[in-house]
Each structure stands twice: as structure tokens, then as C-alpha cells.
Design an enzyme around this catalytic site. Structure first.
Site, PDB file in Angstrom:
ATOM      1  N   SER A  87       0.831  -1.197   0.000  1.00 42.05           N
ATOM      2  CA  SER A  87       0.000   0.000   0.000  1.00 42.05           C
ATOM      3  C   SER A  87       0.873   1.258   0.000  1.00 42.05           C
ATOM      4  O   SER A  87       1.694   1.441  -0.896  1.00 42.05           O
ATOM      5  CB  SER A  87      -0.957  -0.051   1.204  1.00 42.05           C
ATOM      6  OG  SER A  87      -1.932   0.958   1.134  1.00 42.05           O
ATOM      7  N   ASP A 139      -9.094  -4.876  -5.741  1.00 43.84           N
ATOM      8  CA  ASP A 139      -8.593  -3.839  -4.847  1.00 43.84           C
ATOM      9  C   ASP A 139      -8.600  -2.499  -5.581  1.00 43.84           C
ATOM     10  O   ASP A 139      -8.087  -2.388  -6.692  1.00 43.84           O
ATOM     11  CB  ASP A 139      -7.181  -4.207  -4.386  1.00 43.84           C
ATOM     12  CG  ASP A 139      -6.589  -3.233  -3.401  1.00 43.84           C
ATOM     13  OD1 ASP A 139      -7.324  -2.344  -2.914  1.00 43.84           O
ATOM     14  OD2 ASP A 139      -5.380  -3.360  -3.105  1.00 43.84           O
ATOM     15  N   HIS A 178      -7.851  -5.429  -0.016  1.00 45.33           N
ATOM     16  CA  HIS A 178      -6.558  -4.748   0.080  1.00 45.33           C
ATOM     17  C   HIS A 178      -5.616  -5.444   1.070  1.00 45.33           C
ATOM     18  O   HIS A 178      -4.476  -5.036   1.209  1.00 45.33           O
ATOM     19  CB  HIS A 178      -6.795  -3.299   0.506  1.00 45.33           C
ATOM     20  CG  HIS A 178      -5.592  -2.424   0.421  1.00 45.33           C
ATOM     21  ND1 HIS A 178      -4.884  -2.228  -0.754  1.00 45.33           N
ATOM     22  CD2 HIS A 178      -4.946  -1.682   1.366  1.00 45.33           C
ATOM     23  CE1 HIS A 178      -3.873  -1.403  -0.529  1.00 45.33           C
ATOM     24  NE2 HIS A 178      -3.874  -1.066   0.740  1.00 45.33           N
TER      25      HIS A 178
END
Length: 469
Positions: free
Chosen positions: A283, A346, A402
Site C-alpha cells: 500500500s 482492490d 486490500h
């Protein structure tokens, strides 16, 4: 296809203080079932491999094929040929290395102290010299040499992850990751001395603010050397990477300065050996990994004194776009290799640059370059689909889509486009629900079990984590 008979999941155990654990296997019991996984780490030098052939209804396993070692193939795994013929079907050693570096990124989450009642909230729960041991990874084969701390100079104190203690460890820094180097034994198996930088993803509120600053800013505005002033990256990522607070001993130097200093020291220490630099993150950590890789290459830190290039690679997990098209072009020209692993459901990898990105027409891209919101992804992409896993719920919950542990589960079961999903490394499926509710209910694995009462951060076994029967 050859699959090594070795432990490639690495994060097999859990969080019990119990030390008397069987050395041959860890059993994880949830509800009515259990999963047995090996705890012996015998990697990279395996000459006996498993050769699998699948039919529609069964799989046969044949022992005896000789396969290349990691020491022989690490440059291809590191992206020397842009992963040509490595991902479809995916090479077993490629898969195991992706999982290993993914686990190094996951360790940043597992070690981060989020408890406001703790004196060390916002920091790391463990000392560097015991980092992997305290996470139950005593045989991981890397030594942490430095921690990375970031500052973010914003005028909103509520955005800091801060301890309630009046004399807490820091009022302006957060722990963001670490630098580690392979030990002698592991280096022999890897075929080189590997220096790894691992970045943590978004956890604290100020990092969410950095994620939302989706306008592009020239890297030269933040003292990053660049021959091209048109190279721009997302403003929040850039600020988090370069900000510092000279009043705090943990962030008196920016994360950028900390990395450059430690990397330079390690390269000088091992200058007579073959080396690699591997940067990983999930991320926001993926964005910082790509940005720091660009900075290292642009500044020439990845060169030895005698002018040899040190291979520099990024394994990105669920990462957003980072910069504009010129950033992408320069990164590739510098020889930085980037492999992005994503779950197609995602939404984070589609941002920023939702409207102006690498997929629009050349004319639209030219128009977009006049605006501060035109982004381009870098490197190669390995796109996975959680709906192919028979163990995961078919959900659009962004927290599940995610999740890094879930993504590593998808890597474990991936064998190539259109091929049947099957778990090949023995990776513990319970890890998916560590901080999510993503596994199907019939597995009876409780959601969000990491950090629950009576569970300590030691992965020797999971016998204290039980589900409803």
C-alpha cells in the site's frame, strides 16, 4: 512445474508464549479442523523437487526432478529480464521469493505498536537485534541493521499515532520500517548479500492524509537530485519520505536520509561481495518503496566504489500509482526493476490518476500532463483474483480486497492464468484472517484474531487461537 520441498510461507506460527513447541511441525486448530505446517526452514539449496501434473479431478506428485537453485536464478527472480517466462506459469522459486518479501512487508504491520495505552505507541514493539526472533522468525536469515522513522510536518496533532503517556518515546515520529541484511548462511543460499528495505503501509491518521494529497509535485522541490525537473510524484508520499523534525532524535533526519546513510554503510561493508538491493512494501509502503528506489538509483547509491551496478528491485504489494509518465520513464532508464502484485478487486492500485493514467489515449495523456493529476504505473504487474480461491469470500469489502495476508494467499495458490488455484507452499491459511474477515465461514477461523486477548506476538504456534465449533 517444479515445486521445492521447503518452507516458503515463513509466517506459519502464531502468538503464544508457549516455548515447548514440536520442532517438526506446527498445528493450527480452528473449530473442527486443523492445518499442519512444517516449521523447519530448509530453503534454496534443495535438489529434490516436486513435479506436479494436474488433471481436472486430481493431482499427482512425482519426486526426483533436479531443479535450479535460488543462487543460480536470483537475477531472473530479481527482474533481470523483466520476469519474462517467470510469471505465467509462475516459477516455484519466484513464488517463494514473492511470499518471503511479502512477509517482510507484513512484519512491519505485525511489529507496529498501535496501542495508545503503550508508552511506545507509534513505534516498534521489538528491538532491532531481536526483531525477527520476537516475531517467531528465528530462522529467517536476516539481521535488522536500522529502523526507519518518518515525520510529517502538518499542523494537525490529531493525525499522529501518539501515546497517552506524558513521557512517551516520541511526539512527532512514527516507525515506518527497517533495513535488514542477509546473514552469511542465508547469503550463501541466496547467491549474494541481500540488503532489504521494508516499508510499512498506512496505519496512522497522518498517513491517510498523505494518501489523499493526490496532486503531483516535482521531486526537486524536496531536495531529491534529478536531472529532469518535469519528474513529479504524489505530494503526500514525497513529503512523508523527506520531512524531518530536528527536535526529535528519531526524526531529526528524514526517512530518506536514514536510508541513504544506512545503505551507503552496508554497501561499503560488503563491497567485495556480490550484492542486491531489494525494497518491499504494501500500500503506502509500496509507494515509498518505489520512490526510495528511484532516489537510490538517481543518486547513484546503488554503485560500488569500482563502478559496479548493484541490482535494485522493488516487490510492490497492492501499491498505488506514484508519479507521472516522466517518473516512470526515468525509473526504467535507471534500471530499477519493479514487480507489482495486486488483487484486481482492490481499488488502491487504481489510484491516484483515476481519469488520467497510462491507459488513456496519447492525446488525453498529453492533455493530462498539463494537469497535476496524470499518473503512470511503473514496472510489471502480476494481477490476481480472490474469486479464484475456494477459501475466500466473494466480497467487495475494501479491507479484505486490500489485505496483504490475503494477497500472499493468492500468490500461494496462483500457478498461471487460467490454471486451477491450489495451495502449493503449505502456507497457513489462518493468516488470512489475522486482521480481516475474509475466509469462508465453514473454515471456522475467527476474524481479526491478531492481537486478541492472551495472544502474544510470537508465532511458534497457534494453539491459543481457537474458533467457534
Amino acid at each position: 512445474m517444479a515445486v521445492p520441498l521447503s518452507d516458503v510461507g515463513w509466517f506459519f506460527g502464531s502468538h503464544s508464549k508457549e516455548k515447548n513447541v514440536c520442532q517438526s511441525q506446527n498445528s493450527v486448530a480452528f473449530g473442527g479442523g486443523s492445518f499442519a505446517v512444517s516449521s523447519r526452514v530448509r530453503r534454496c539449496n534443495m535438489s529434490t523437487m516436486v513435479k506436479s501434473s494436474q488433471s481436472e479431478n486430481n493431482m499427482t506428485v512425482v519426486i526426483g526432478e533436479k531443479a535450479k537453485s535460488l543462487a543460480e536464478t536470483w537475477k531472473e527472480i530479481h527482474g533481470e529480464n523483466d520476469w519474462e517466462a517467470m510469471l505465467d506459469p509462475i516459477e516455484p522459486l519466484m513464488k517463494s521469493e514473492l511470499i518471503r518479501y511479502g512477509d517482510m512487508a507484513q512484519a512491519c504491520y505485525d511489529a507496529f505498536d498501535q496501542d495508545p495505552g503503550s508508552k511506545y505507541c507509534g513505534g516498534c514493539q521489538f528491538k532491532p537485534d531481536m526483531f525477527f526472533e520476537d516475531l517467531g522468525l528465528s530462522k529467517f536469515g536476516y539481521d535488522v541493521t536500522a529502523y526507519l522513522y518518518s515525520a510529517y510536518n502538518i499542523n494537525f496533532p490529531i493525525f499522529y499515532s501518539k501515546s497517552l503517556w506524558p513521557n512517551s518515546w516520541s511526539s512527532s515520529a512514527n516507525w515506518s520500517g527497517y533495513v535488514a541484511v542477509s546473514n552469511d548462511e542465508t547469503s550463501a543460499s541466496l547467491g549474494r548479500r541481500d540488503i532489504t528495505i521494508a516499508w510499512r503501509g498506512t496505519v496512522v491518521k497522518r498517513e491517510w492524509l498523505a494518501d489523499m494529497m493526490d496532486f503531483l509535485r516535482p521531486v526537486t522541490q524536496r531536495e531529491i537530485d534529478s536531472r529532469d525537473p518535469s519528474i513529479r510524484v504524489e505530494a503526500g508520499f514525497l513529503q512523508l519520505y523527506t520531512d524531518k523534525d530536528e527536535r526529535c532524535k528519531f526524526s531529526e533526519y528524514s526517512a530518506r536520509e536514514q536510508i541513504i546513510a544506512e545503505l551507503s554503510r552496508l554497501i561499503q561493508k560488503y563491497e567485495n561481495e556480490e550484492m542486491s538491493i531489494t525494497i518491499t512494501g504494501h500500500s503506502l509502503g509500496s509507494a515509498l518503496a518505489i520512490l526510495s528506489a528511484y532516489d537510490i538509483a538517481e543518486a547513484g547509491i546503488d554503485l560500488t566504489k569500482d563502478g559496479r551496478d548493484i541490482p535494485l528491485c522493488v516487490f510492490s504489494f497492492s501499491g498505488p500509482r506514484v508519479g507521472n509518465a516522466r517518473f516512470k520513464e526515468r525509473l526504467e532508464w535507471l534500471g530499477v526493476k519493479v514487480l507489482r502484485v495486486v488483487n484486481i478487486h482492490d481499488k488502491v492500485p487504481y489510484m491516484p490518476g483515476i481519469f488520467f493514467n497510462e491507459h488513456v489515449s496519447p492525446i488525453m495523456r498529453k492533455v493530462g500532463e498539463l494537469l497535476p493529476w496524470c499518473y503512470s504505473h511503473v514496472g510489471e504487474e502480476l494481477a490476481l483474483d480472490h474469486e479464484n480461491s475456494p477459501f475466500l469470500k466473494k466480497t467487495n469489502d475494501p479491507r479484505c480486497c486490500h489485505n496483504l495476508e490475503a494477497l500472499l494467499h493468492l500468490v500461494d495458490g496462483y500457478h498461471g492464468k487460467g490454471k486451477k488455484f491450489w495451495r502449493s507452499t503449505g502456507r497457513n491459511i489462518a493468516l488470512v484472517n489475522k486482521s480481516a474477515d475474509f475466509l469462508k465461514d465453514y473454515l471456522s477461523i475467527p476474524p481479526n484474531w491478531w492481537g486478541t486477548q492472551n495472544i502474544e506476538p510470537n508465532r511458534n504456534n497457534m494453539e491459543n487461537v481457537t474458533g467457534e465449533t
